[in-house]
Design an enzyme around this catalytic site. Structure first.
Site, PDB file in Angstrom:
ATOM      1  N   ASP A 479      -5.141   6.473  12.054  1.00 17.77           N
ATOM      2  CA  ASP A 479      -4.116   5.472  11.730  1.00 17.77           C
ATOM      3  C   ASP A 479      -2.718   6.016  12.052  1.00 17.77           C
ATOM      4  O   ASP A 479      -2.519   7.237  12.201  1.00 17.77           O
ATOM      5  CB  ASP A 479      -4.237   5.132  10.233  1.00 17.77           C
ATOM      6  CG  ASP A 479      -3.741   3.735   9.891  1.00 17.77           C
ATOM      7  OD1 ASP A 479      -3.063   3.123  10.733  1.00 17.77           O
ATOM      8  OD2 ASP A 479      -4.029   3.272   8.772  1.00 17.77           O
ATOM      9  N   ASP A 549      -4.118  -5.946  10.918  1.00 19.20           N
ATOM     10  CA  ASP A 549      -4.442  -5.990   9.487  1.00 19.20           C
ATOM     11  C   ASP A 549      -4.662  -7.423   9.030  1.00 19.20           C
ATOM     12  O   ASP A 549      -5.131  -7.652   7.917  1.00 19.20           O
ATOM     13  CB  ASP A 549      -3.304  -5.372   8.667  1.00 19.20           C
ATOM     14  CG  ASP A 549      -3.428  -3.859   8.591  1.00 19.20           C
ATOM     15  OD1 ASP A 549      -4.483  -3.327   8.971  1.00 19.20           O
ATOM     16  OD2 ASP A 549      -2.457  -3.211   8.163  1.00 19.20           O
TER      17      ASP A 549
HETATM   18  C1  DGJ Z   1      -3.292   0.447   7.792  1.00 25.50           C
HETATM   19  C2  DGJ Z   1      -4.567   0.059   8.480  1.00 25.50           C
HETATM   20  O1  DGJ Z   1      -4.327  -0.910   9.440  1.00 25.50           O
HETATM   21  C3  DGJ Z   1      -5.565  -0.412   7.435  1.00 25.50           C
HETATM   22  O2  DGJ Z   1      -6.746  -0.833   8.056  1.00 25.50           O
HETATM   23  C4  DGJ Z   1      -5.828   0.698   6.447  1.00 25.50           C
HETATM   24  O3  DGJ Z   1      -6.484   1.756   7.084  1.00 25.50           O
HETATM   25  C5  DGJ Z   1      -4.529   1.156   5.825  1.00 25.50           C
HETATM   26  N1  DGJ Z   1      -3.552   1.492   6.824  1.00 25.50           N
HETATM   27  C6  DGJ Z   1      -4.750   2.344   4.938  1.00 25.50           C
HETATM   28  O4  DGJ Z   1      -3.585   2.853   4.471  1.00 25.50           O
END
Ligand code: DGJ
Length: 731
Positions: A479, A549
């Protein structure tokens, strides 16, 4: 046997012909030694193409240096392979260099060529693999600057990959103020510019505007390719549609601050250029040193925007994504993030895993919150040590349990970040990017680690690889949740500070080489606070990337549609999540969520511990369904049949390369009653083949289906899908 060469130099006309799948790219060396563009488009014969040259403009432009005669005697008139500055060309230059005397002139002229059977990898940067490659040597004899232009073509994708390498051959250092990857020319301005804009949870919406005189430009200044504007643009002939008309696509294999520009030049032509963003950029080029630019992939299509997408998809699946994974069945994951956020313990995780046993889920992914003192997003980043208070028995216990259910284990990292409240920050506050005497800018309470410094990268590599080596981990989600600020690196000379954004990219690629490439049996998925770093360079390391997201099915139709302009479905990680959706609050049917998520590398992300037997059975059924179409997702041709930006419908049709199998998924946003008569488009089939269409008792020819289409049958209500399978009838 005659082996056809993809790249040929015709000595008499001094023309280079590069032939890829269905395309020809041609330029020649003119009397001044200038590399002059001739053509890129559908395959043409190796004729003398110079007849299409024309004096483009007769305003009072400057002559070529030292050559005071009329006629075609001005760099500004020539369609350029690389436009340069200060010697009579007033278009957007690809390069600007400050020479030791303070002048900024360049005149990069022909100095030979090489044809390489396979493409060399740029140093420290990802690029498309393989392909016959032309290296064109250009040299400025006065300024001591040389430039190599690389061109690669492929027999299985209608693209040309280009990049430039600038070299200081002088004894004195120079300052690069701009060092773009390419210049590309088109003979008219009858184009619309298509780009992909967006934001968090609203990534890659499509924008289409007519080009004009002057410059249309897209860029990122974030040291990340960003959700704001993807490093992609297309020039579509006015009126070009999804399946008709000429379209050129440009996509940078780059993950940091970039720029792409389309210039309507006063002579009626179009110039496209770009690469590393020259905003907040200078680069000290020492004597003997070179500056390598990121690659641009230029796709050509005479079959509309859809043809351009299929050209990119072929190129990326065949030559960009790690061949070990590109077309391989992907892990089918259950991820705990939307189910638990930070609020979990071993019992909860075990319950989530246990609930999906036997459904076809093969990988359990533990997301954010397993390490350091990470109970919310204010702390812990950088401390890649398991939190045993939360996870009794450490990672060993949960991995053992997951493995005992017959599943593999995956883990979340955010390697490029640090929290102020972390052991790493307390020990090394200087590892975070900051400018002298200025307070930090925060984003999600976290700071960016200075990847331009080797000791910082060494720490990350050591701590992440230790977790991977000590545990049975098959999958990593990488991430990246904030963008750079300060753009400053402690310890680097003041005149090198504006190298930060590009050095960040080089640092990131070094990390990827030392973590991703060094763990070949671990499957890596990219992520960036959703899909904010969805670019070809990341795709080189991560076969799939979390698309957004925003996992609401309705929103996803826009996001996946826009993303598919450049990126194959196999690159898009798409999960079935809870309702009401966490981002939009919308409730959509489980079938719809699955049908949309199945148009990518699918997975699930919800609290399955609350599942009933019915839920489990439905999940199992959906996974079976996905596996039956997975080959089409990984290898098929995509035909977009309806755009959610233009209509109440979204439609994707996936067709196998041999046209024996296809699936059409259509989604209707709003239900209504007493509807008007409506037909769905069907595309990409073989005209003469007879297909059995699921849901019909009929066998119909491809020509019939593609010309008459289908009448959709949606269930009642909003946010509904209809899916059709096409199977060629065996003779
Ligand atoms: C952002 C990501 O896009 C999510 O899927 C998740 O992993 C969160 N971060 C976790 O902090």
């Amino acid at each position: 046997m005659i082996i056809a060469m993809a790249i040929v130099f015709e000595k008499e006309t001094k023309t280079f012909f590069l032939d890829g799948k269905g395309v020809t790219y041609a330029f020649f060396i003119n009397d001044f030694g200038y590399a002059e563009h001739l053509y890129y488009g559908k395959t043409v014969g190796h004729d003398d193409l110079r007849y299409i040259r024309g004096r483009a403009c007769s305003s009072r432009d400057a002559t070529i240096p030292g050559n005071d005669r009329g006629g075609m005697n001005c760099y500004h008139y020539f369609p350029a392979e690389l436009a340069f500055f200060g010697t009579g060309d007033y278009r957007e230059p690809a390069v600007e260099v400050i020479n030791p005397a303070g002048d900024r002139l360049t005149e990069l002229l022909y100095d030979g060529y090489e044809i390489l059977a396979s493409k060399p990898k740029p140093s420290g940067m990802p690029a498309l693999r393989d392909g016959e490659t032309l290296v064109l040597h250009l040299k400025d004899k006065t300024a001591g600057l040389a430039c190599d232009l690389y061109y690669t073509v492929y027999d299985d994708a209608a693209v040309v990959a280009r990049r430039a390498v600038y070299r200081n051959e002088d004894a004195q250092r120079r300052l690069l103020r701009r060092a773009y990857s390419f210049t590309f020319g088109l003979p008219s301005q009858n184009y619309d510019v298509i780009s992909l804009y967006g934001a968090w949870a609203r990534e890659r919406r499509i924008d289409r505007v007519p080009m004009h005189h002057g410059v249309v430009s897209i860029d990122s200044k974030r040291a990340s390719s960003s959700a704001t504007l993807n490093p992609f643009l297309a020039l579509a002939a006015h009126g070009a549609s999804e399946e008709q008309g000429e379209v050129y696509g440009f996509n940078l294999v780059y993950s940091s601050s970039y720029v792409l520009k389309v210039e309507g030049v006063n002579c009626g032509r179009t110039l496209v250029t770009g690469g590393v963003n020259d905003f907040d950029f200078t680069w000290v080029l020492e004597s003997g040193a070179c500056f390598e630019t990121p690659e641009v992939v230029i796709a050509y299509s005479s079959d509309g925007i859809g043809g351009m997408s299929r050209a990119f998809h072929d190129a990326y699946r065949n030559h960009l994504v790690n061949p070990r994974y590109a077309k391989k069945t992907r892990p089918l994951v259950i991820n705990n993030w939307e189910g638990t956020c930070f609020n979990f313990n071993n019992d909860k995780l075990k319950a989530i895993a246990k609930a999906v046993e036997g459904t076809g889920i093969d990988t359990f992914v533990l997301d954010d919150g397993w390490f350091g003192k990470r109970n919310d997003d204010t702390s812990g980043l950088g401390d890649w040590v398991v939190n045993t208070e939360k996870m009794e028995g450490g990672l060993t216990e949960i991995i053992r349990y997951v493995n005992s259910l017959g599943m593999k284990f995956g883990l979340w990292f955010e390697p490029e970040m640090v929290s102020e409240d972390s052991d790493l920050y307390r020990a090394h506050p200087d590892y975070a990017v900051a400018a002298p005497d200025r307070p930090h800018c925060y984003s999600r309470h976290q700071l960016l680690l200075d990847l331009t410094r080797k000791e910082v990268r060494d720490y990350i590599v050591e701590s992440v690889n230790r977790v991977l080596h000590e545990n049975n981990i098959a999958y990593v989600k990488w991430d990246f949740n904030r963008n750079a600020t300060a753009f400053y690196s402690m310890g680097r000379a003041p005149e090198q500070q504006a190298e930060f954004a590009h050095r960040y990219a080089l640092g990131l690629y070094d990390l990827c080489e030392r973590i991703v490439e060094a763990n070949p049996n671990v499957f890596f998925e990219g992520c960036s606070g959703g899909g904010a770093r969805f670019d070809p360079a990341m795709l080189y390391y991560f076969p799939q990337i979390w698309t957004s997201d925003d996992s609401d099915a309705e929103e996803r139709t826009y996001i996946q549609y826009g993303t598919s302009l450049a990126y194959p479905l196999s690159a898009m990680s798409c999960h079935v999540t809870e309702v009401p959706n966490h981002q939009t609050g919308r409730i959509t049917p489980m079938k719809t969520r699955a049908d949309i998520a199945h148009l990518g590398a699918t997975g699930y992300e919800l609290d399955t511990s609350a599942f009933t037997d019915e839920d489990r059975a439905l999940m199992k059924e959906q996974i079976k369904e996905y596996h039956s179409m997975e080959r089409l997702v990984l290898e098929g041709d995509l035909y977009r049949t309806a755009s959610p930006q233009d209509s109440n419908l979204f439609g994707f049709m996936l067709v196998s390369k041999d046209k024996q199998e296809a699936v059409l998924t259509v989604y209707r946003r709003m239900g209504s009653v007493n509807n008007e008569y409506m037909r769905l488009q069907v595309r990409g089939l073989d005209e003469d083949t007879e297909y059995i269409v699921s849901g019909f008792e009929k066998t119909l020819r491809g020509s019939t289906l593609m010309n008459l289409g289908l009448m959709p049958r949606f269930p009642r209500g909003d946010f509904q899908t209809a899916t059709y399978r096409f199977t060629a009838k065996k003779a």
